[in-house]
Each structure stands twice: as C-alpha cells, then as structure tokens.
Design a protein around this motif. Sequence first.
Motif, PDB file in Angstrom:
ATOM      1  N   GLU A  95       0.825  -1.207   0.000  1.00 50.65           N
ATOM      2  CA  GLU A  95       0.000   0.000   0.000  1.00 50.65           C
ATOM      3  C   GLU A  95       0.862   1.261   0.000  1.00 50.65           C
ATOM      4  O   GLU A  95       0.526   2.262  -0.625  1.00 50.65           O
ATOM      5  CB  GLU A  95      -0.948  -0.021   1.196  1.00 50.65           C
ATOM      6  CG  GLU A  95      -2.026  -1.102   1.068  1.00 50.65           C
ATOM      7  CD  GLU A  95      -2.927  -1.178   2.285  1.00 50.65           C
ATOM      8  OE1 GLU A  95      -2.589  -0.562   3.311  1.00 50.65           O
ATOM      9  OE2 GLU A  95      -3.953  -1.877   2.211  1.00 50.65           O
ATOM     10  N   GLY A 168      -4.504 -13.518  -3.221  1.00 47.84           N
ATOM     11  CA  GLY A 168      -4.985 -13.346  -4.597  1.00 47.84           C
ATOM     12  C   GLY A 168      -4.229 -14.118  -5.656  1.00 47.84           C
ATOM     13  O   GLY A 168      -4.472 -13.915  -6.848  1.00 47.84           O
ATOM     14  N   ALA A 192      -6.413  -9.891   2.517  1.00 44.22           N
ATOM     15  CA  ALA A 192      -7.280  -9.215   1.545  1.00 44.22           C
ATOM     16  C   ALA A 192      -6.662  -7.884   1.098  1.00 44.22           C
ATOM     17  O   ALA A 192      -6.696  -7.535  -0.087  1.00 44.22           O
ATOM     18  CB  ALA A 192      -8.658  -8.980   2.158  1.00 44.22           C
ATOM     19  N   ARG A 193      -6.059  -7.136   2.047  1.00 45.02           N
ATOM     20  CA  ARG A 193      -5.393  -5.887   1.671  1.00 45.02           C
ATOM     21  C   ARG A 193      -4.238  -6.154   0.710  1.00 45.02           C
ATOM     22  O   ARG A 193      -4.047  -5.442  -0.274  1.00 45.02           O
ATOM     23  CB  ARG A 193      -4.852  -5.199   2.933  1.00 45.02           C
ATOM     24  CG  ARG A 193      -5.920  -4.559   3.815  1.00 45.02           C
ATOM     25  CD  ARG A 193      -5.284  -4.047   5.104  1.00 45.02           C
ATOM     26  NE  ARG A 193      -4.092  -3.287   4.850  1.00 45.02           N
ATOM     27  CZ  ARG A 193      -2.998  -3.310   5.603  1.00 45.02           C
ATOM     28  NH1 ARG A 193      -2.942  -4.074   6.680  1.00 45.02           N
ATOM     29  NH2 ARG A 193      -1.965  -2.568   5.296  1.00 45.02           N
ATOM     30  N   ARG A 196      -5.591  -6.953  -2.784  1.00 48.21           N
ATOM     31  CA  ARG A 196      -6.033  -5.751  -3.521  1.00 48.21           C
ATOM     32  C   ARG A 196      -4.819  -4.961  -4.035  1.00 48.21           C
ATOM     33  O   ARG A 196      -4.803  -4.480  -5.175  1.00 48.21           O
ATOM     34  CB  ARG A 196      -6.889  -4.873  -2.609  1.00 48.21           C
ATOM     35  CG  ARG A 196      -8.226  -5.502  -2.212  1.00 48.21           C
ATOM     36  CD  ARG A 196      -9.097  -4.490  -1.481  1.00 48.21           C
ATOM     37  NE  ARG A 196     -10.290  -5.105  -0.922  1.00 48.21           N
ATOM     38  CZ  ARG A 196     -10.435  -5.441   0.362  1.00 48.21           C
ATOM     39  NH1 ARG A 196      -9.452  -5.183   1.223  1.00 48.21           N
ATOM     40  NH2 ARG A 196     -11.544  -6.005   0.785  1.00 48.21           N
ATOM     41  N   GLY A 199      -3.073  -6.759  -6.888  1.00 48.81           N
ATOM     42  CA  GLY A 199      -3.869  -6.585  -8.099  1.00 48.81           C
ATOM     43  C   GLY A 199      -3.649  -5.216  -8.718  1.00 48.81           C
ATOM     44  O   GLY A 199      -3.444  -5.083  -9.932  1.00 48.81           O
ATOM     45  N   ALA A 200      -3.658  -4.179  -7.880  1.00 46.75           N
ATOM     46  CA  ALA A 200      -3.460  -2.823  -8.395  1.00 46.75           C
ATOM     47  C   ALA A 200      -2.090  -2.675  -9.045  1.00 46.75           C
ATOM     48  O   ALA A 200      -1.939  -1.996 -10.068  1.00 46.75           O
ATOM     49  CB  ALA A 200      -3.618  -1.813  -7.260  1.00 46.75           C
ATOM     50  N   GLU A 205      -8.047  -5.300 -11.032  1.00 49.32           N
ATOM     51  CA  GLU A 205      -8.802  -4.712  -9.924  1.00 49.32           C
ATOM     52  C   GLU A 205      -9.735  -5.766  -9.342  1.00 49.32           C
ATOM     53  O   GLU A 205     -10.903  -5.860  -9.736  1.00 49.32           O
ATOM     54  CB  GLU A 205      -9.581  -3.491 -10.399  1.00 49.32           C
ATOM     55  CG  GLU A 205      -8.693  -2.346 -10.861  1.00 49.32           C
ATOM     56  CD  GLU A 205      -9.508  -1.121 -11.226  1.00 49.32           C
ATOM     57  OE1 GLU A 205     -10.729  -1.115 -10.945  1.00 49.32           O
ATOM     58  OE2 GLU A 205      -8.937  -0.180 -11.796  1.00 49.32           O
ATOM     59  N   ASP A 207     -12.344  -7.610  -6.961  1.00 49.26           N
ATOM     60  CA  ASP A 207     -13.441  -7.179  -6.091  1.00 49.26           C
ATOM     61  C   ASP A 207     -13.506  -8.177  -4.938  1.00 49.26           C
ATOM     62  O   ASP A 207     -14.032  -9.282  -5.090  1.00 49.26           O
ATOM     63  CB  ASP A 207     -14.742  -7.174  -6.896  1.00 49.26           C
ATOM     64  CG  ASP A 207     -15.826  -6.372  -6.192  1.00 49.26           C
ATOM     65  OD1 ASP A 207     -15.609  -5.989  -5.028  1.00 49.26           O
ATOM     66  OD2 ASP A 207     -16.881  -6.142  -6.794  1.00 49.26           O
ATOM     67  N   ILE A 208     -12.922  -7.811  -3.803  1.00 43.19           N
ATOM     68  CA  ILE A 208     -12.750  -8.748  -2.697  1.00 43.19           C
ATOM     69  C   ILE A 208     -13.535  -8.289  -1.476  1.00 43.19           C
ATOM     70  O   ILE A 208     -13.423  -7.132  -1.056  1.00 43.19           O
ATOM     71  CB  ILE A 208     -11.251  -8.890  -2.336  1.00 43.19           C
ATOM     72  CG1 ILE A 208     -10.486  -9.483  -3.520  1.00 43.19           C
ATOM     73  CG2 ILE A 208     -11.069  -9.780  -1.099  1.00 43.19           C
ATOM     74  CD1 ILE A 208      -8.991  -9.505  -3.333  1.00 43.19           C
TER      75      ILE A 208
END
Length: 538
Positions: A95, A168, A192-193, A196, A199-200, A205, A207-208
């Motif tokens: 992130e 993911g 999950a973070r 995401r 993926g980014a 993208e 959808d989780i």
Amino acid sequence: MTVENSGSSRLISSAEVARLAGVTRAAVSNWRRRHPDFPEPVEGGRNALFALTEITDWLDRQKKSSDVSDEVLVWQDMRALYGDDMITGVADMAEMLLGGSSGRLSEETRLRAEGMAAQASASEVIEAFTERLHAGGSALTTSRLAAAIAHLAGPVTGTVFDPACGAGSLLFACAGGPDIRAVGQEISESAARLARARGALCGIEPDIKLGDSLQADGWPGLQADLVVCDPPVGLTDWGRDGLMVDTRWEFGLPTKAESELAWLQHCYSHLAPKGKLLIVMSPSVAYRRAGRRIRTELLRRGVLEQVVALPAGLVSSHTQPMHVWILRRPLESERSAPVVRMVDMSGADPQRLSAFEAVRAVEVPVIDLLDEDVDLTPASHLLNRSEQAEQYAEARDALMRRVGRLAGMLPDLSAGSAEIEGALLRVSDLARAGLVLVNDNTATSASDQIDTDFLQGFLSSAANASRNTSSSGTYRVDVRGSRIPQMGIAEQRSYGAAFRALDEAEATLKEINRLGLDAISRAREGLTSGTLRPDGER
C-alpha cells in the motif's frame, strides 16, 4: 520530513541519505565535499533534495551500501516490526508503494523499499516479498501451485471467483486476460489488503469482500464461469452445527471432519451453467470413509470431470502432494459424464506439467468407481496390474543406468589454497558496464570478457547465498548485490567447465531421485497387491 513522490523521480533529503546508508548526516556532508561524482541536488538550496535512484547508484558504485542486499535488510526490519504477522507487513509495504500509508514501516525501511522499486518495479518488489512469505511457510497459495491451477483451467473468460482468495495468487494466475472480472472473499483482513494491492500493481482490480465464506457468504447469487479455491485444510470447526439446513449441501451434509467437501459444495453453488470448478484437496479426501456418500453423489450426478494428483512441494506449509478436483456444472439438458479422467502428475517436474499430463492419465467409467470404497485416488486407477512387473523392471533399469553414469560426471578437482585470488566484482557494476545481463534473478554474460558458466557458478557460492539470507533463514537470490572474483577469461573458462559438469551431475542426481521414488512406489504397490513378489519366493 521533506520527501516527494515516487518512482525514478523520488527525491530525498540529506538526512534520508544518511539513514539509507546507515551513517550520520555529517558523513553525508563529507561525501559531498570529497567526492566530485556525488549526485548534485535536484533542488532545495540549504535543504538539498537528491534523486533517490542517483543516490542508490552512487552508494553501490562506492561500495558504501551494506554487504547484505536491500531485500534482506528490508525483510529483517519488517520481521523485527511485525514478528509473525508478516502478511500485514507486506500488505503495508504494498500500500505504501501505491502511495498510501506506510503503516508501521520505519522511515529507513520505507526508503530502502522505494529504492528497490525505483531500480526494478513496485510489483516486482512485492512479488519478491510474497515469495518470502511462501518460503516462510505461510498458508498462502504459492505461485507454483497457482501456475499449475491456471494450466489445468485452460482459457478463461467471464467471471473468476475464489472464496478463500488469500493474497490473490489464484485469481491473478487465472484472471490475467482482458474483460475478465476477478472476485474473491477472504477471512484475513491483511491478506485481503495484500491481494487488492498486488492486483493494483499488476493492473487487475479484484473485487474482494472480507469474511468467512462458509459462515457468511459475501457473494450470494454470484454465478461465476470459473471458481478456483485452495481452501484451508483439516478444519473441524467450520460451522457445521449452524449450517445443517443450508441449501449449498446439494450432494450431502459433510461431517465435521470433511470441511474440504463443505468448501467444494460452497464453490459449486457459485458455478454458472457450464462453469468450471478447480479446487485443491488433500489426497485423503479421495478415499476417506466419512466422505464416501458425497463422492458417490458427485459421480452419480456426473459433475466430477477430473482428479489430478500434483507433484509434492507445491504447498509451502507441507511437502504432501495435493489433488485438484475439476468439476463442471452441466446444463439441465445434458447427460451426465460417463467417465472421470484420472491424472497422476505426482512424479512430474512442476515446471513441465503439460508433458507429463498426457502420459499418466486414464478415463475410468463412473460405474467402475461406484464400488464399496468410491476411491478417487488417480494412482489407484492408473495401475495396470498385468504389466506391473515389466514396468517395475524398466523403472529399475533406468535408475541403475543413471546411477552408473553419475560417478563419471563429477569433474577432477585438485587441492587449492583455500582462497580465491583477485578482487571481487559486484554484479551490479558489471551490469552497469554492459558486461552482464541481469534478468529474472539470474545473470548471463553479455561480452567475451565474462564466461556465463563461471559467472553463474560463483553466483551460487555460499558467500553470495549468505548475502541474500535473512536472520529467519529465508533465502532469495538477488544477483545485483552478489560478487564474483576478477579473473582472466582462460581461467574463467576452466572454472566454468567445472561448474557446468557439476550442474549436469546435479541434474542427473535429481533425476535419480525421481526415478528411485517411482521405482520404490511401484515395488511397494506390486508387493502389497500380489503382482510382484521377492526373488526366491515360490
């Protein structure tokens, strides 16, 4: 702190240069005075700001960076900050590299990570640390298992769903094409973070939704074209008592010990007509007595298409070989499938699954599977008892031929001085000079001054391995920080020939291991089934 944004244009202050190099600000001021090639400030006057990439390159050239790679240093720092919760650490870093908060990451760690991203890419940095999570035994799906599932899934269109998506990996392996929707659910907020953010970084993208898929389905009504799942193994408290009247159990209510069959039916409930499900299963699910009734119903309804036994070592938490069950939801007008394809790739090289798949496969009539045991283990149905003695003899002969060749493959080596003479050259310097190419965490010669076998032989040395090993023992090759000795090309070629011979001997030894395990497996099966017997017994 004066820090501007990202990638190759990232600017850092003198104080940050000091923290990056592990020295004081006075030392940085001294470098600026004494070294004419120290990078010029990009802007700032008294509060000078420097380009991060120019600073890291200069530190490498001056050998003022640590002898340990940045990747190892960052991992060690995160281990100190996050302890066993390293998934949260990697999620924070992902992130942060996307421009968000750096969480608990220290300023020094943040700078090192941004420097790595500037030299490679943010996606490569996060994939490297995700691989370290796998190597550390996390329950996340490994990249090798995800690649195997993607291979078995074939071409993908529409919606891909993973109800236990973790970071993911399965979604990204299967949903990389255009116009594919990636949907997931995950019980761990950190995983999950991370999913995401990964993926980014790779242009997907996902959808989780967060939550327990079995006890709180986050996607009621979703019909996916492909469902993939690597569910948790061996759960006894999966919520059976509160879910006894759930409509998802159309093949039967699983027992407390059969959580995998609960996950299978949850996944199947999300399949669109003609949709395909690939779910990772423990081998024991194929024959356990408690799951016999559900296996029987899967066969009678004709929804089970394949059972594939994968090679060992694809799961990070244990070495047990796993199965993949492949199901398809037929149209109402379709007749049920009369056969189930059994594929045994347990002896295959994980990098060459397609070549092995065609050899060890058989289609078994459903009527033959509906016996007392309803055993869906591929190896049980691939055994040709009438040819087993001949197959064992062939396997044993192949093994002995390679054993005989191995001794002659080892090179003749004489005693040395216990030291390698000559200065050490950093691979990043050789790459910068255009003498080597660095790609996919390995290096090859790009000129007639460097012998590739010599180069790669020294990249695997104990000294270079220690530079890339964290205090937790996690290892990953980072060849840019490795060193090789300075030698003339003739001497390099002499070393290169020896390394090449050792590589060939090592490959043969691995083949011997594979053939040996195969021969032992055939012998055990033959002895216990009566198709083989010890010599001398009449």
